[in-house]
Each structure stands twice: as structure tokens, then as C-alpha cells.
Design a protein around this motif. Structure first.
Motif, PDB file in Angstrom:
ATOM      1  N   TYR A 146      42.950  49.023  35.090  1.00 34.51           N
ATOM      2  CA  TYR A 146      43.882  48.116  35.755  1.00 34.51           C
ATOM      3  C   TYR A 146      43.118  47.036  36.511  1.00 34.51           C
ATOM      4  CZ  TYR A 146      43.009  51.371  39.665  1.00 34.51           C
ATOM      5  OH  TYR A 146      42.420  52.173  40.615  1.00 34.51           O
ATOM      6  N   THR A 147      43.815  45.981  36.857  1.00 36.78           N
ATOM      7  CA  THR A 147      43.208  44.908  37.641  1.00 36.78           C
ATOM      8  C   THR A 147      43.346  45.222  39.120  1.00 36.78           C
ATOM      9  OG1 THR A 147      45.295  43.684  37.605  1.00 36.78           O
ATOM     10  CG2 THR A 147      43.658  43.118  35.931  1.00 36.78           C
ATOM     11  N   GLN A 148      42.292  44.918  39.861  1.00 36.65           N
ATOM     12  CA  GLN A 148      42.340  45.033  41.318  1.00 36.65           C
ATOM     13  C   GLN A 148      42.986  43.774  41.889  1.00 36.65           C
ATOM     14  OE1 GLN A 148      40.126  48.695  41.795  1.00 36.65           O
ATOM     15  NE2 GLN A 148      41.179  47.476  43.307  1.00 36.65           N
ATOM     16  N   CYS A 149      43.568  43.877  43.067  1.00 39.27           N
ATOM     17  CA  CYS A 149      44.106  42.706  43.751  1.00 39.27           C
ATOM     18  C   CYS A 149      42.971  41.718  44.023  1.00 39.27           C
ATOM     19  CB  CYS A 149      44.765  43.123  45.060  1.00 39.27           C
ATOM     20  SG  CYS A 149      45.379  41.739  46.028  1.00 39.27           S
ATOM     21  N   ALA A 150      43.228  40.427  43.775  1.00 40.32           N
ATOM     22  CA  ALA A 150      42.194  39.399  43.911  1.00 40.32           C
ATOM     23  C   ALA A 150      41.951  38.971  45.353  1.00 40.32           C
ATOM     24  CB  ALA A 150      42.581  38.176  43.079  1.00 40.32           C
TER      25      ALA A 150
END
Length: 201
Positions: A146-150
Motif C-alpha cells: 500500500y501507499t503511505q500518506c505523503a
């Protein structure tokens, strides 16, 4: 000072995650997650073991990992300082997390899963560079991607900030400090760069 001792108290402080935060999770490489990870030349490998946790940067001059299957990645262990902290942990506790970074992007892609080490000659040969091969390769079984919060990267201005390293101590200075002058110093710094270039792979 009071400390948070249970999950219910923690969740009350933060509230419920939004749908995108939950729905972005994949169980194996999708075409777009694959494209992102294959663009990454740097990842942070996190491990845990009986002696504690370890976070270790892993870098390459091309993709930092090799895809074996949509559920399996191969991460070579190129020459380092031979402390083997991450590798010892993997041998004793297979849980790992990898955070993949790409210069210029504030997004970070996370892979959670398990890893095992191999010194398989055929696999090691697939990474050969300048006649050298990694001593071992970690085979990572993907549990989730998953993508981490930017926001963290944005707050830190990771890719847009000016060079702020001018006043940092050198590794030779740090080594001399912690070893009470027995190791490190100016000579260490002067010799290390050339030595590192020769033994990169």
C-alpha cells in the motif's frame, strides 16, 4: 505524564480511517504498484528479532528488488559493514517491512510480508555486476502492499529542501567520538570514499 495503554483509547484520539486509506491495500503486485516499485532504487528494510528491531537502507543503481512472481520479491544483500543486523533478524524472525522511495515523489510504497535468506548460486548470479555477486538474497513473500500518506515527506520537504548537510559531523568524527579516538577520525573519512567506490558491489 499518562501513557496510552489500550487500543480503544488510541482509536478515540484519531477517529476512523477514510475509505481510501483502507482500500489502497493490495495482496500482491498490481500493474501500477509493480511500476512504482520497479522505479525505486532505494528502500528501507525493517526487521525484528530477539535482540531488537533494525531499519536498514538498501540501494542499487537500478530497481532495488527483482520480481520473481506477483507475490514474491528478491532483495540482494550487497556489501556493507558485515554487522548483519537485518540478516540475523530475518533468520530468527521472518517478519519484514520495506518502504520504497523514488526521488521527487512524496509517495512511499510499503510492502509488509515475510522473508527468508538464500545463497542460491543461480539466483545470486542474476544480480551480478562488475564480476561480483551478493553474498545472499532475501526472498520476500508479500502479504500486503500500500501507499503511505505523503504528508511526512511533504512536511520534511524531502526532495525540495536545500542541502542542509554542511554542518553535520562526518562518519569519521562520530566513530572517533564513540570509540574514544580508537577508530575513525580524518584519515578514516579521507580513505572511506575511495574504499566504498571500489567495494560497492
Amino acid at each position: 505524564m499518562e501513557f496510552i495503554e489500550d487500543i480503544e483509547t488510541l482509536e478515540r484520539l484519531y477517529g476512523t480511517p477514510g475509505a481510501p486509506a483502507l482500500r489502497k491495500v493490495a495482496k500482491s503486485l498490481t500493474p501500477l504498484y509493480r511500476k512504482w516499485i520497479m522505479a525505486s532504487r532505494l528502500c528501507i528494510l525493517s526487521t525484528v528479532g530477539p535482540e531488537g528491531v533494525d531499519g536498514s537502507p538498501r540501494g542499487d543503481d537500478g530497481p532495488v528488488v527483482l520480481e520473481l512472481t506477483p507475490n514474491k520479491l528478491a532483495l540482494p544483500d550487497w556489501r556493507g559493514n558485515n554487522r548483519l543486523d537485518s540478516l540475523r533478524n530475518i533468520v530468527q524472525d521472518s517478519r519484514v517491512a520495506l518502504m520504497f522511495l523514488v526521488p521527487g515523489s512524496n509517495n512511499v510504497v510499503r510492502v509488509n510480508g515475510t522473508a527468508r535468506l538464500t545463497s542460491d548460486a543461480t539466483l545470486r548470479a542474476r544480480f551480478e555486476k562488475n564480476g561480483k555477486q551478493p553474498a545472499t538474497v532475501a526472498i520476500i513473500e508479500i502479504a500486503e502492499i500500500y501507499t503511505q500518506c505523503a504528508r511526512a515527506m511533504m512536511r520534511a520537504r524531502t526532495w525540495t529542501a536545500r542541502d542542509e548537510s554542511a554542518d553535520l559531523p562526518s562518519m569519521g568524527q562520530i566513530l572517533a567520538e564513540v570509540s574514544h579516538g580508537e577508530e575513525g577520525g580524518e584519515r578514516y573519512d579521507a580513505e572511506w570514499g575511495a574504499r566504498a567506490e571500489k567495494t560497492m558491489w
